[in-house]
Scaffold this motif. Structure first.
Motif, PDB file in Angstrom:
ATOM      1  N   UNK A  74       0.820  -1.208   0.000  1.00  0.00           N
ATOM      2  CA  UNK A  74       0.000   0.000   0.000  1.00  0.00           C
ATOM      3  C   UNK A  74       0.858   1.263   0.000  1.00  0.00           C
ATOM      4  N   UNK A  75       1.949   1.247   0.754  1.00  0.00           N
ATOM      5  CA  UNK A  75       2.843   2.410   0.782  1.00  0.00           C
ATOM      6  C   UNK A  75       3.473   2.627  -0.590  1.00  0.00           C
ATOM      7  N   UNK A  76       3.925   1.536  -1.211  1.00  0.00           N
ATOM      8  CA  UNK A  76       4.525   1.653  -2.547  1.00  0.00           C
ATOM      9  C   UNK A  76       3.503   2.161  -3.557  1.00  0.00           C
ATOM     10  N   UNK A  77       2.264   1.674  -3.457  1.00  0.00           N
ATOM     11  CA  UNK A  77       1.230   2.120  -4.382  1.00  0.00           C
ATOM     12  C   UNK A  77       0.894   3.589  -4.174  1.00  0.00           C
ATOM     13  N   UNK A  78       0.808   4.013  -2.913  1.00  0.00           N
ATOM     14  CA  UNK A  78       0.489   5.415  -2.631  1.00  0.00           C
ATOM     15  C   UNK A  78       1.570   6.348  -3.171  1.00  0.00           C
ATOM     16  N   UNK A  80       3.560   5.744  -5.658  1.00  0.00           N
ATOM     17  CA  UNK A  80       3.513   5.712  -7.117  1.00  0.00           C
ATOM     18  C   UNK A  80       2.361   6.550  -7.654  1.00  0.00           C
ATOM     19  N   UNK A  81       1.221   6.521  -6.957  1.00  0.00           N
ATOM     20  CA  UNK A  81       0.084   7.341  -7.385  1.00  0.00           C
ATOM     21  C   UNK A  81       0.461   8.820  -7.401  1.00  0.00           C
ATOM     22  N   UNK A  82       1.197   9.251  -6.386  1.00  0.00           N
ATOM     23  CA  UNK A  82       1.523  10.677  -6.262  1.00  0.00           C
ATOM     24  C   UNK A  82       2.705  11.102  -7.128  1.00  0.00           C
ATOM     25  N   UNK A  83       3.668  10.202  -7.273  1.00  0.00           N
ATOM     26  CA  UNK A  83       4.910  10.610  -7.940  1.00  0.00           C
ATOM     27  C   UNK A  83       5.278   9.714  -9.114  1.00  0.00           C
ATOM     28  N   UNK A  84       4.380   8.820  -9.518  1.00  0.00           N
ATOM     29  CA  UNK A  84       4.684   7.901 -10.611  1.00  0.00           C
ATOM     30  C   UNK A  84       4.674   8.580 -11.971  1.00  0.00           C
ATOM     31  N   UNK A  85       4.938   7.779 -12.981  1.00  0.00           N
ATOM     32  CA  UNK A  85       5.013   8.308 -14.348  1.00  0.00           C
ATOM     33  C   UNK A  85       3.650   8.802 -14.808  1.00  0.00           C
ATOM     34  N   UNK A  86       3.624  10.018 -15.312  1.00  0.00           N
ATOM     35  CA  UNK A  86       2.368  10.611 -15.769  1.00  0.00           C
ATOM     36  C   UNK A  86       1.980  10.047 -17.129  1.00  0.00           C
ATOM     37  N   UNK A  87       0.682   9.985 -17.368  1.00  0.00           N
ATOM     38  CA  UNK A  87       0.182   9.501 -18.640  1.00  0.00           C
ATOM     39  C   UNK A  87      -1.330   9.529 -18.654  1.00  0.00           C
ATOM     40  N   UNK A  88      -1.909   9.829 -19.807  1.00  0.00           N
ATOM     41  CA  UNK A  88      -3.357   9.888 -19.900  1.00  0.00           C
ATOM     42  C   UNK A  88      -3.921  11.130 -19.227  1.00  0.00           C
ATOM     43  N   UNK A  89      -5.135  10.994 -18.730  1.00  0.00           N
ATOM     44  CA  UNK A  89      -5.808  12.142 -18.107  1.00  0.00           C
ATOM     45  C   UNK A  89      -5.200  12.462 -16.744  1.00  0.00           C
ATOM     46  N   UNK A 104      -1.844   5.896 -11.736  1.00  0.00           N
ATOM     47  CA  UNK A 104      -2.791   4.979 -11.089  1.00  0.00           C
ATOM     48  C   UNK A 104      -2.619   3.556 -11.583  1.00  0.00           C
ATOM     49  N   UNK A 105      -2.429   3.388 -12.898  1.00  0.00           N
ATOM     50  CA  UNK A 105      -2.228   2.052 -13.450  1.00  0.00           C
ATOM     51  C   UNK A 105      -0.921   1.450 -12.954  1.00  0.00           C
ATOM     52  N   UNK A 106       0.122   2.259 -12.902  1.00  0.00           N
ATOM     53  CA  UNK A 106       1.410   1.773 -12.426  1.00  0.00           C
ATOM     54  C   UNK A 106       1.348   1.413 -10.943  1.00  0.00           C
ATOM     55  N   UNK A 107       0.608   2.198 -10.154  1.00  0.00           N
ATOM     56  CA  UNK A 107       0.466   1.900  -8.726  1.00  0.00           C
ATOM     57  C   UNK A 107      -0.254   0.575  -8.511  1.00  0.00           C
ATOM     58  N   UNK A 111       1.444  -2.692  -6.629  1.00  0.00           N
ATOM     59  CA  UNK A 111       0.831  -3.289  -5.442  1.00  0.00           C
ATOM     60  C   UNK A 111       0.488  -4.761  -5.688  1.00  0.00           C
ATOM     61  N   UNK A 112      -0.129  -5.043  -6.825  1.00  0.00           N
ATOM     62  CA  UNK A 112      -0.478  -6.429  -7.138  1.00  0.00           C
ATOM     63  C   UNK A 112       0.765  -7.296  -7.295  1.00  0.00           C
ATOM     64  N   UNK A 113       1.815  -6.727  -7.860  1.00  0.00           N
ATOM     65  CA  UNK A 113       3.032  -7.510  -8.087  1.00  0.00           C
ATOM     66  C   UNK A 113       3.724  -7.851  -6.778  1.00  0.00           C
ATOM     67  N   UNK A 114       3.753  -6.894  -5.847  1.00  0.00           N
ATOM     68  CA  UNK A 114       4.349  -7.177  -4.540  1.00  0.00           C
ATOM     69  C   UNK A 114       3.598  -8.320  -3.858  1.00  0.00           C
ATOM     70  N   UNK A 115       2.277  -8.263  -3.891  1.00  0.00           N
ATOM     71  CA  UNK A 115       1.474  -9.309  -3.250  1.00  0.00           C
ATOM     72  C   UNK A 115       1.611 -10.643  -3.979  1.00  0.00           C
TER      73      UNK A 115
END
Length: 261
Positions: A74-78, A80-89, A104-107, A111-115
């Protein structure tokens, strides 16, 4: 004392060879490291959750083992949502913060990959006795006896490390020095346990040396370790999970090789 309970060791997974579990966890996890996409990770995680009842793990025992991984995901996803690669809308942009479809897609993928990588490993090794794993590594994988015995001794000390933490917490609370300052208390207690672990490790190394564990002779082993048809089925099942997850990701066009990102 074993890290796995008797009920966990007598289940379907508990009766499998430790080396087969190690191979199965590896073949499931390695393909997931080659891509950053949510589809392959979601498929692998769903397959693992379907097979989870065969481990005979209690809900409480499973949660105690998995909650640090869930929090980390969850921390990694959060982040990534804030500072991940921009794209789309773009939904939010403020300084370095940039929330978009791409982040959002990268986050979700991270998260799914870690789990998907961690859960199979945790479940498989939760049903494994450390001594069985050491026997398998020495007899079947032909790893050096010095490495195997040292690793086994370290795994056996995990339970003592947990006991040290709990006893130290109770002692500090009884002395009235654990009532406030949680961060400072945690750091102080962690340092104390770290010192205790170093001392115990040094004593154990000296004791093992005195008993000839490092003798330059061919070591014999009291127990045998054999692979059975059930172990082959477990490895094939791991290969099937990896193949299906990668195949579905390729078929849907979501597969993104990490070196091309």
């Amino acid at each position: 004392m074993s890290l796995a309970t008797l009920d966990e060791r007598t289940g379907v997974l508990g009766r499998r060879n430790a080396l087969a579990k190690l191979v199965a966890a590896t073949v499931v996890g390695v393909p997931l490291l080659l891509s950053i996409d949510p589809v392959s990770a979601a498929v692998a995680l769903a397959a693992v959750l379907v097979l989870l009842p065969f481990a005979r793990l209690s809900a409480r025992g499973l949660w105690l083992r998995l909650w640090p991984i869930v929090v980390s995901a969850l921390i990694a996803a959060a982040a990534t949502v804030l500072y991940g690669r921009a794209g789309g809308e773009t939904y939010l942009q403020w300084g370095l913060v940039h929330v978009s479809d791409g982040s959002l897609l990268l986050a979700a993928a991270i998260a799914l990959r870690v789990l998907a990588i961690a859960v199979p490993s945790v479940v498989l090794f939760a049903t494994t006795d450390p001594t069985d794993l050491a026997d398998a590594l020495a007899k079947l994988a032909n790893l050096p006896a010095r490495f195997v015995i040292g690793a086994l001794a370290g795994m056996r000390l995990v339970g003592l490390l947990i006991d040290d933490w709990n006893e130290l917490a109770r002692a500090r609370r009884a002395r009235g020095i654990a009532d406030n300052g949680r961060v400072r208390r945690f750091l102080g207690q962690a340092f104390a346990v770290f010192v205790l672990a170093i001392r115990r490790g040094s004593d154990l190394a000296t004791a093992m040396e005195a008993r000839g564990f490092d003798a330059p002779v061919t070591r014999t082993w009291a127990r045998t370790s054999r692979l059975t048809a059930g172990d082959a089925v477990l490895v094939l099942l791991g290969l099937a999970v990896a193949a299906v997850s990668v195949g579905i990701a390729l078929a849907t066009g979501s597969w993104r090789f990490v070196l091309t990102l």
